[in-house]
Enzyme design. Structure first.
Site, PDB file in Angstrom:
ATOM      1  N   ASP A  72       1.371  -1.137  -0.024  1.00  0.00           N
ATOM      2  CA  ASP A  72      -0.027   0.144  -0.037  1.00  0.00           C
ATOM      3  C   ASP A  72       1.137   1.227  -0.298  1.00  0.00           C
ATOM      4  OD1 ASP A  72      -2.351  -1.379   0.134  1.00  0.00           O
ATOM      5  OD2 ASP A  72      -2.500  -1.488   2.394  1.00  0.00           O
ATOM      6  N   ASP A 124     -14.437  -3.881  -2.258  1.00  0.00           N
ATOM      7  CA  ASP A 124     -13.637  -3.258  -0.249  1.00  0.00           C
ATOM      8  C   ASP A 124     -15.033  -4.146   0.171  1.00  0.00           C
ATOM      9  OD1 ASP A 124     -10.723  -2.593  -0.717  1.00  0.00           O
ATOM     10  OD2 ASP A 124     -11.248  -0.471  -1.270  1.00  0.00           O
TER      11      ASP A 124
END
EC number: 4.3.2.10
Length: 256
Positions: free
Chosen positions: A12, A131
């Protein structure tokens, strides 16, 4: 013959640095993305996923320069996502050295974008990132909703139905992150992972919540995932990729 399962470290990236948060918040610095990617390549990771976690939020393009640096030094498949909104964005990332491109928020606003991208570049390099957050009450059958913009915006979309739609449009793979589990290290959300894996024919990558090697095994054996993604356990040195592969192989899981 069972298809070999994959271990995918996830980077990330925020402003050119690898970070790790808990449930998409409380961000902690983990280092330089190119150095970290090179380490995972040397350790025998099957792939690397690079997500520019603020690109969709800040409406800026993924850092092509970092992708170019990474691709020049890493020789395993590289999936890149974050702020991918147009066919040109995908072309730029593939030209920079990405092997696959992950689409998340843009797919929700324009599902046909996924089909257009798959037609243009081939399903094999189009990953749809989902998500998901559990919205069913205790005791109810499991229901999970899609969120966008780095987990900030609810959409009202059912995660399992959405995944099926993405497959039909031409996605080659689903990257499924449980927002409830992200960074909390108590294991993947096996309910949503299994529900989506069993509903689709394309590979599903489990993401969100790994705290130990058993969680990786659970994602494959119970969640029916084709690949397992993890960040913290590798970034901060708790486990290495070879340790993870050996652990999974010892449980009868066919590894690459």
């Amino acid at each position: 013959m069972a298809l070999a399962k994959r271990i995918i470290p996830c980077l990330d990236v925020d402003n050119g640095r690898v970070v790790k948060g808990v449930q998409f918040e409380n961000i902690r610095d983990a280092g330089d993305p190119v150095e970290i990617a090179r380490r995972y390549d040397e350790q025998g990771a099957d792939e690397i996923t690079f997500l520019d976690i603020t690109a969709s939020v800040d409406n800026r393009d993924t850092t092509l320069h970092t992708v170019e640096r990474m691709a020049s030094q890493v020789f395993i498949p590289l999936t890149v996502g974050g702020g991918v909104r147009t066919v040109q964005d995908i072309r730029n990332l593939l030209n920079a050295g990405a092997d696959k491109v992950s689409i998340n928020t843009a797919a929700v606003f324009n599902p046909d974008f996924v089909g257009e991208a798959a037609d243009r570049f081939g399903s094999q390099c189009i990953v749809v990132a989902i998500d998901a957050k559990k919205v069913s009450a205790p005791g109810e059958p499991g229901r999970w909703e899609i969120f966008t913009h780095g987990g900030r915006k609810p959409t009202g979309l059912d995660a399992v139905e959405w995944a099926k739609k993405m497959e039909a449009l031409g996605a080659g793979e689903i990257l499924l992150t449980s927002m409830d589990q992200d960074g909390v290290k108590s294991g993947y959300d096996l309910g949503v992972t299994r529900a989506i894996s069993e509903a689709l024919c394309i590979p599903v990558i489990a993401s969100g919540g790994v705290g130990n090697l058993q969680h990786l095994a659970d994602g494959i054996l119970e969640g029916k995932a084709d690949a397992v993604l993890a960040a913290s356990i590798f970034h901060f040195g708790e486990y290495t990729v070879p340790e993870a592969k050996a652990y999974l192989a010892a449980r009868g899981i066919v590894m690459r």
